[in-house]
Design a protein around this motif. Sequence first.
Motif, PDB file in Angstrom:
ATOM      1  N   UNK A 123     -38.512  19.241  59.229  1.00 49.96           N
ATOM      2  CA  UNK A 123     -37.345  19.640  60.148  1.00 49.96           C
ATOM      3  C   UNK A 123     -37.927  19.404  61.763  1.00 49.96           C
ATOM      4  N   UNK A 124     -39.092  19.531  62.031  1.00 46.64           N
ATOM      5  CA  UNK A 124     -39.537  19.363  63.564  1.00 46.64           C
ATOM      6  C   UNK A 124     -39.348  17.871  63.595  1.00 46.64           C
ATOM      7  N   UNK A 125     -39.997  16.932  62.689  1.00 43.48           N
ATOM      8  CA  UNK A 125     -39.900  15.416  62.907  1.00 43.48           C
ATOM      9  C   UNK A 125     -38.259  15.329  63.194  1.00 43.48           C
ATOM     10  N   UNK A 126     -37.460  15.841  62.429  1.00 44.51           N
ATOM     11  CA  UNK A 126     -35.856  15.452  62.467  1.00 44.51           C
ATOM     12  C   UNK A 126     -35.336  16.055  63.856  1.00 44.51           C
ATOM     13  N   UNK A 127     -35.793  17.247  64.289  1.00 43.57           N
ATOM     14  CA  UNK A 127     -35.452  17.802  65.571  1.00 43.57           C
ATOM     15  C   UNK A 127     -35.865  16.929  66.721  1.00 43.57           C
ATOM     16  N   UNK A 128     -37.126  16.358  66.595  1.00 43.60           N
ATOM     17  CA  UNK A 128     -37.457  15.560  67.556  1.00 43.60           C
ATOM     18  C   UNK A 128     -36.848  14.004  67.752  1.00 43.60           C
ATOM     19  N   UNK A 129     -36.706  13.401  66.726  1.00 43.20           N
ATOM     20  CA  UNK A 129     -35.861  12.260  66.561  1.00 43.20           C
ATOM     21  C   UNK A 129     -34.346  12.473  67.026  1.00 43.20           C
ATOM     22  N   UNK A 130     -33.719  13.554  66.846  1.00 37.20           N
ATOM     23  CA  UNK A 130     -32.481  13.698  67.352  1.00 37.20           C
ATOM     24  C   UNK A 130     -32.610  14.036  68.569  1.00 37.20           C
ATOM     25  N   UNK A 131     -33.392  14.592  69.195  1.00 35.54           N
ATOM     26  CA  UNK A 131     -33.733  14.953  70.430  1.00 35.54           C
ATOM     27  C   UNK A 131     -33.769  13.658  71.456  1.00 35.54           C
ATOM     28  N   UNK A 132     -34.559  12.857  70.688  1.00 35.28           N
ATOM     29  CA  UNK A 132     -34.527  11.472  71.341  1.00 35.28           C
ATOM     30  C   UNK A 132     -33.249  10.731  71.396  1.00 35.28           C
ATOM     31  N   UNK A 133     -32.667  10.886  70.272  1.00 36.93           N
ATOM     32  CA  UNK A 133     -31.206  10.167  70.041  1.00 36.93           C
ATOM     33  C   UNK A 133     -30.147  10.702  71.144  1.00 36.93           C
ATOM     34  N   UNK A 134     -30.286  11.993  71.448  1.00 40.43           N
ATOM     35  CA  UNK A 134     -29.550  12.685  72.223  1.00 40.43           C
ATOM     36  C   UNK A 134     -29.641  12.239  73.552  1.00 40.43           C
ATOM     37  N   UNK A 135     -31.024  11.971  73.985  1.00 44.85           N
ATOM     38  CA  UNK A 135     -31.173  11.344  75.552  1.00 44.85           C
ATOM     39  C   UNK A 135     -30.695   9.744  75.669  1.00 44.85           C
ATOM     40  N   UNK A 136     -30.848   9.025  74.322  1.00 45.77           N
ATOM     41  CA  UNK A 136     -30.639   8.022  74.382  1.00 45.77           C
ATOM     42  C   UNK A 136     -28.962   7.753  74.475  1.00 45.77           C
ATOM     43  N   UNK A 137     -28.208   8.429  73.908  1.00 44.27           N
ATOM     44  CA  UNK A 137     -27.030   8.429  73.898  1.00 44.27           C
ATOM     45  C   UNK A 137     -26.223   8.811  75.316  1.00 44.27           C
ATOM     46  N   UNK A 161     -24.349   4.701  81.380  1.00 46.20           N
ATOM     47  CA  UNK A 161     -24.094   3.327  81.698  1.00 46.20           C
ATOM     48  C   UNK A 161     -22.703   2.788  81.081  1.00 46.20           C
ATOM     49  N   UNK A 162     -21.815   3.600  80.574  1.00 44.72           N
ATOM     50  CA  UNK A 162     -20.501   3.256  79.952  1.00 44.72           C
ATOM     51  C   UNK A 162     -20.666   2.442  78.807  1.00 44.72           C
ATOM     52  N   UNK A 163     -21.718   2.597  77.938  1.00 44.17           N
ATOM     53  CA  UNK A 163     -21.962   1.889  76.832  1.00 44.17           C
ATOM     54  C   UNK A 163     -21.559   2.866  75.640  1.00 44.17           C
ATOM     55  N   UNK A 164     -21.526   4.234  75.650  1.00 46.30           N
ATOM     56  CA  UNK A 164     -21.084   5.171  74.802  1.00 46.30           C
ATOM     57  C   UNK A 164     -20.109   5.952  75.445  1.00 46.30           C
ATOM     58  N   UNK A 165     -19.002   6.502  74.701  1.00 44.78           N
ATOM     59  CA  UNK A 165     -18.287   7.497  74.951  1.00 44.78           C
ATOM     60  C   UNK A 165     -18.675   8.875  74.997  1.00 44.78           C
ATOM     61  N   UNK A 166     -17.881   9.752  75.657  1.00 45.69           N
ATOM     62  CA  UNK A 166     -18.167  11.232  75.815  1.00 45.69           C
ATOM     63  C   UNK A 166     -18.057  11.756  74.253  1.00 45.69           C
ATOM     64  N   UNK A 167     -17.403  11.047  73.292  1.00 46.26           N
ATOM     65  CA  UNK A 167     -17.348  11.814  72.004  1.00 46.26           C
ATOM     66  C   UNK A 167     -18.637  11.523  71.447  1.00 46.26           C
ATOM     67  N   UNK A 168     -19.322  10.309  71.545  1.00 49.01           N
ATOM     68  CA  UNK A 168     -20.778  10.141  70.907  1.00 49.01           C
ATOM     69  C   UNK A 168     -21.708  11.141  71.675  1.00 49.01           C
ATOM     70  N   UNK A 169     -21.659  11.572  72.949  1.00 48.79           N
ATOM     71  CA  UNK A 169     -22.422  12.306  73.503  1.00 48.79           C
ATOM     72  C   UNK A 169     -22.344  13.549  72.595  1.00 48.79           C
ATOM     73  N   UNK A 170     -21.045  14.125  72.526  1.00 49.46           N
ATOM     74  CA  UNK A 170     -21.086  15.541  71.955  1.00 49.46           C
ATOM     75  C   UNK A 170     -21.272  15.695  70.504  1.00 49.46           C
ATOM     76  N   UNK A 172     -23.698  13.698  69.309  1.00 48.34           N
ATOM     77  CA  UNK A 172     -25.220  13.831  69.290  1.00 48.34           C
ATOM     78  C   UNK A 172     -25.663  15.269  69.437  1.00 48.34           C
ATOM     79  N   UNK A 173     -25.177  15.817  70.629  1.00 46.08           N
ATOM     80  CA  UNK A 173     -25.395  17.267  70.891  1.00 46.08           C
ATOM     81  C   UNK A 173     -25.203  18.057  69.940  1.00 46.08           C
TER      82      UNK A 173
END
Length: 432
Positions: A162-176, A182-191, A193-194
Amino acid sequence: MRTVFMLMALLCAAAPAWAQTPATLSVEPVGPAASRGLPLLLARAVPRDPQVIAAQAALATAEARYRQARSRLFPNAGLQATRGRSKDLDGALEVERRTHQVEASVRWNVYNGGADRAEMDAAERDLAGAAFDVQRARSEAAEKLAEAYFDVQRLDRSLRQSQERLQEITLLVRQVARQAELGKSSEVDRELAQSSQLDAELVQDSLLTDRLSAQIKLDALAQEPVTQFAEFAFAPLPARVLADADAGNEQLRAVRERAAAAQLRVRSVAATLAPKIDLDVSHLLNNKTTPPPSTIQQHGWSVGVSWEFPLGGGSLAQRDESVSRATAAEAEVARAEQGTRADLASTPARIANAQRSLALLDEQEKKMGFVVRGGAIQYEAGRRNLQQIIQTRDSYFTIQQRRIDQLHRLLLAQMRQYALAGRLLQVFGLAQ
């Protein structure tokens, strides 16, 4: 977000054993040679378990009853001192006599229909049953504590994933978030991911709470803080051990001994109504009676025969009671054998199913891990969307949790099989 991580930190601080787990995990050898981990914990905790203490007290009680029953086969020695004053008529002369005498005697019941011998034999079987009860209590205490120990290890494995999953998703949230800026992802993608990050945090928080509860339970059962954990594996039981499981199961052996004791207490009608024969031997040790009587018995013996017939039927009612108790004891043996054999017959199928499922989950985990890694590369290249990435990682985490749970079920099934075969104490190095 910062509040959630603070809560996680507090829970980790409340469970120091979990924090130390990665540094202490190793493969624990099976058998008495183990010097740390679960066998050493059981060696300390099992003797002070209340169930074991109660069983040992019952064993001491049974031993005392056996000594009492055995003592009936021996004569009773007595010493009687008499001092008194009386007015006696000695011929035609009335005298005032002072009595001072000491007499030793031996009384021996030489025959009472075999009741004493039957009671001693029955008490001996009760003693054997109590000894098996001690072993059963030790086995149950060890199994209960080991189950709590394995549950903590299961949660430790789940927490790491679970800790590994949380770390990976946290990195994904920062990436999104960067891509959205930069305009490459929508606000829907941001929500999206969060939202996935919140779900991972909820799972992590739930596992931390379960881990803390499991640690508290383990410490309470062990009656000491448990901070070191080591992997423990059960070797497959040989077929001959499973075939002779009835002879090794402590519960079955205990109930069989009690049934034999109850049967020994059933006496025939003739023995119930048989007479009693007593031998009395006496010897006068000292006599200072004044004035001395004309005759004084220095020593003597006598044999007495008594034959009692309770008109209310008490003796026959006692025999009926013993017959009913023997019948109930035999029924208890049949019930215990039925339950034990049913559990023994079903355990190999559960173990085999768990092993097959574990092998399939291992393969599935490898394949899904490849998909997750490939999906991350494809997402960077724009060939997969965020929804697919999140679903893939959630499926990967679900497979990991299923594998951990299946490994735990396999371990518990193997431990139950050892307990039913009467080999659990031996594998933990606790056999006497």
